[in-house]
Motif scaffolding. Structure first.
Motif, PDB file in Angstrom:
ATOM      1  N   TYR A 162      29.940  48.270   6.325  1.00 53.29           N
ATOM      2  CA  TYR A 162      29.597  46.857   6.515  1.00 53.29           C
ATOM      3  C   TYR A 162      30.546  46.155   5.923  1.00 53.29           C
ATOM      4  CZ  TYR A 162      26.971  42.600   5.875  1.00 53.29           C
ATOM      5  OH  TYR A 162      26.831  40.983   6.102  1.00 53.29           O
ATOM      6  N   LYS A 163      31.443  45.043   6.346  1.00 51.81           N
ATOM      7  CA  LYS A 163      32.231  44.321   5.724  1.00 51.81           C
ATOM      8  C   LYS A 163      32.108  42.835   6.528  1.00 51.81           C
ATOM      9  CE  LYS A 163      37.345  44.076   4.050  1.00 51.81           C
ATOM     10  NZ  LYS A 163      36.880  42.736   3.622  1.00 51.81           N
ATOM     11  N   ASP A 164      32.178  42.031   5.761  1.00 50.92           N
ATOM     12  CA  ASP A 164      32.226  40.591   6.297  1.00 50.92           C
ATOM     13  C   ASP A 164      31.420  40.153   7.293  1.00 50.92           C
ATOM     14  OD1 ASP A 164      34.616  39.883   4.365  1.00 50.92           O
ATOM     15  OD2 ASP A 164      36.026  40.604   6.008  1.00 50.92           O
ATOM     16  N   GLY A 165      30.363  40.592   7.087  1.00 48.84           N
ATOM     17  CA  GLY A 165      29.077  40.131   8.258  1.00 48.84           C
ATOM     18  C   GLY A 165      29.339  41.091   9.344  1.00 48.84           C
ATOM     19  N   LYS A 166      30.081  42.152   9.432  1.00 51.00           N
ATOM     20  CA  LYS A 166      30.397  42.943  10.610  1.00 51.00           C
ATOM     21  C   LYS A 166      30.252  44.436  10.308  1.00 51.00           C
ATOM     22  CE  LYS A 166      33.631  39.886  12.622  1.00 51.00           C
ATOM     23  NZ  LYS A 166      35.102  39.510  12.387  1.00 51.00           N
ATOM     24  N   PHE A 167      29.825  45.341  11.334  1.00 52.94           N
ATOM     25  CA  PHE A 167      29.855  46.882  11.137  1.00 52.94           C
ATOM     26  C   PHE A 167      31.368  46.913  11.808  1.00 52.94           C
ATOM     27  CE2 PHE A 167      25.239  46.504  11.825  1.00 52.94           C
ATOM     28  CZ  PHE A 167      24.991  46.774  10.407  1.00 52.94           C
ATOM     29  N   VAL A 168      31.965  47.911  10.985  1.00 51.48           N
ATOM     30  CA  VAL A 168      33.506  48.479  11.220  1.00 51.48           C
ATOM     31  C   VAL A 168      33.528  49.661  11.230  1.00 51.48           C
ATOM     32  CG1 VAL A 168      34.503  46.153  10.907  1.00 51.48           C
ATOM     33  CG2 VAL A 168      34.235  47.676   9.047  1.00 51.48           C
ATOM     34  N   THR A 169      34.451  50.533  11.712  1.00 56.11           N
ATOM     35  CA  THR A 169      34.594  51.788  11.660  1.00 56.11           C
ATOM     36  C   THR A 169      35.953  51.926  10.713  1.00 56.11           C
ATOM     37  OG1 THR A 169      34.080  52.208  13.887  1.00 56.11           O
ATOM     38  CG2 THR A 169      35.517  54.116  12.813  1.00 56.11           C
ATOM     39  N   VAL A 170      35.557  52.984   9.654  1.00 56.16           N
ATOM     40  CA  VAL A 170      36.839  53.255   8.905  1.00 56.16           C
ATOM     41  C   VAL A 170      37.129  54.594   8.702  1.00 56.16           C
ATOM     42  CG1 VAL A 170      37.566  53.024   5.929  1.00 56.16           C
ATOM     43  CG2 VAL A 170      36.071  51.278   7.144  1.00 56.16           C
ATOM     44  N   THR A 171      38.604  55.044   8.674  1.00 58.04           N
ATOM     45  CA  THR A 171      38.928  56.258   8.597  1.00 58.04           C
ATOM     46  C   THR A 171      39.827  56.355   7.387  1.00 58.04           C
ATOM     47  OG1 THR A 171      40.679  55.983   9.883  1.00 58.04           O
ATOM     48  CG2 THR A 171      38.843  56.528  11.332  1.00 58.04           C
ATOM     49  N   ASP A 172      39.975  57.591   7.094  1.00 57.48           N
ATOM     50  CA  ASP A 172      40.954  58.056   5.942  1.00 57.48           C
ATOM     51  C   ASP A 172      42.379  57.449   6.407  1.00 57.48           C
ATOM     52  OD1 ASP A 172      42.711  60.630   7.145  1.00 57.48           O
ATOM     53  OD2 ASP A 172      40.945  60.197   7.950  1.00 57.48           O
ATOM     54  N   ALA A 173      42.746  57.480   7.533  1.00 55.06           N
ATOM     55  CA  ALA A 173      43.939  56.615   7.973  1.00 55.06           C
ATOM     56  C   ALA A 173      44.035  55.127   7.577  1.00 55.06           C
ATOM     57  CB  ALA A 173      44.361  57.006   9.377  1.00 55.06           C
ATOM     58  N   ASP A 174      42.905  54.701   7.734  1.00 55.79           N
ATOM     59  CA  ASP A 174      42.839  53.155   7.582  1.00 55.79           C
ATOM     60  C   ASP A 174      43.070  52.938   6.093  1.00 55.79           C
ATOM     61  OD1 ASP A 174      41.889  52.458  10.261  1.00 55.79           O
ATOM     62  OD2 ASP A 174      39.986  52.839   9.163  1.00 55.79           O
ATOM     63  N   THR A 175      43.038  53.839   4.872  1.00 58.47           N
ATOM     64  CA  THR A 175      43.590  53.785   3.704  1.00 58.47           C
ATOM     65  C   THR A 175      44.773  53.807   3.499  1.00 58.47           C
ATOM     66  OG1 THR A 175      43.047  56.049   2.876  1.00 58.47           O
ATOM     67  CG2 THR A 175      41.049  54.454   3.263  1.00 58.47           C
ATOM     68  N   ARG A 176      45.619  54.296   4.097  1.00 63.00           N
ATOM     69  CA  ARG A 176      47.165  54.724   3.704  1.00 63.00           C
ATOM     70  C   ARG A 176      47.967  53.431   3.909  1.00 63.00           C
ATOM     71  NH1 ARG A 176      47.663  60.525   4.141  1.00 63.00           N
ATOM     72  NH2 ARG A 176      45.493  61.086   3.707  1.00 63.00           N
ATOM     73  N   GLY A 177      48.995  53.667   3.175  1.00 62.18           N
ATOM     74  CA  GLY A 177      49.765  52.464   2.973  1.00 62.18           C
ATOM     75  C   GLY A 177      49.563  51.561   1.791  1.00 62.18           C
ATOM     76  N   GLN A 178      48.594  51.604   1.254  1.00 61.61           N
ATOM     77  CA  GLN A 178      47.996  50.753   0.117  1.00 61.61           C
ATOM     78  C   GLN A 178      47.341  51.748  -0.878  1.00 61.61           C
ATOM     79  OE1 GLN A 178      45.162  47.800   1.366  1.00 61.61           O
ATOM     80  NE2 GLN A 178      44.151  49.481   2.730  1.00 61.61           N
ATOM     81  N   TRP A 179      46.927  51.089  -2.072  1.00 63.82           N
ATOM     82  CA  TRP A 179      46.247  51.457  -2.933  1.00 63.82           C
ATOM     83  C   TRP A 179      45.041  51.263  -2.773  1.00 63.82           C
ATOM     84  CZ3 TRP A 179      47.748  54.323  -7.588  1.00 63.82           C
ATOM     85  CH2 TRP A 179      49.071  54.321  -7.857  1.00 63.82           C
ATOM     86  N   ALA A 180      43.955  52.334  -3.179  1.00 63.34           N
ATOM     87  CA  ALA A 180      42.435  52.212  -2.619  1.00 63.34           C
ATOM     88  C   ALA A 180      41.672  52.732  -3.785  1.00 63.34           C
ATOM     89  CB  ALA A 180      42.227  53.165  -1.385  1.00 63.34           C
TER      90      ALA A 180
END
Length: 187
Positions: A16-34
């Motif tokens: 859940y983010k910004d009023g929406k349901f979204v899919t998140v994967t490990d690949a989405d976290t790459r390229g930035q600090w998390a």
């Protein structure tokens, strides 16, 4: 076994983010600090105080190139309901990951055996997906977002300055150390 220095394992989940349901994967976290911020359950007691504290520093973290992923074994539906009903949780702008399959909690070795709940744990992951910081506290001990911010600044500093280390209570702008034979026994 410590997870420091290991690469995060693959996952796919709903958030859940910004009023929406979204899919998140490990690949989405790459390229930035998390930051993966695990907590036991929605609609509880210490958890909303920690998440609100983290929400307060989230704009600063974003300016530093850090994304936050809060994680519990609740569903993304539960996260939305909590976000809509709690003033503290209503402040959250970061991702609230549902981990009802326990895959993420298991990957980070933070799942309580036989309980289906995650322990209270924080993992800071670098842009390559490597875990750089781990903090785990007991059920009743809440975390401090200001201290997390300090640790992230230190981790980012040493990543950008190989050969330097940050001493205890280091704050941004203060002196660091360059480990060498000359320093042995002189600190």
């Amino acid at each position: 076994m410590s997870l420091i220095g290991t690469t995060i394992k693959p996952f796919t989940t709903q958030a859940y983010k910004d009023g929406k349901f979204v899919t998140v994967t490990d690949a989405d976290t790459r390229g930035q600090w998390a930051v993966f911020f695990f907590y036991p359950a929605d609609f509880t007691f210490v958890c909303p105080t920690e998440l609100e504290d983290l929400a307060d520093i989230y704009p600063t973290l974003r300016k530093m190139g850090v994304e936050v992923y809060s994680v519990s074994t609740d569903t993304h539906f539960s996260h939305k309901a909590w976000h809509d009903t709690s003033p503290a949780i209503g402040k959250i702008d970061f991702y609230m990951l549902g981990d009802q399959s326990h895959a993420i909690s298991t990957n980070f070795d933070i799942l309580r055996a036989g309980q289906g709940l995650a322990d209270r744990g924080t993992f800071v992951v670098d842009p390559d997906g490597v875990i750089q910081l781990v903090e785990i506290t007991s059920e009743g001990v809440g975390r401090n977002a200001a201290e997390l911010l300090r640790k992230i600044k230190a981790a980012q500093y040493i990543a950008a300055h190989p050969g330097e280390v940050c001493p205890a209570k280091w704050e941004e702008g203060e002196e660091t150390l360059a480990p060498s034979l000359d320093l042995v026994g002189k600190i």
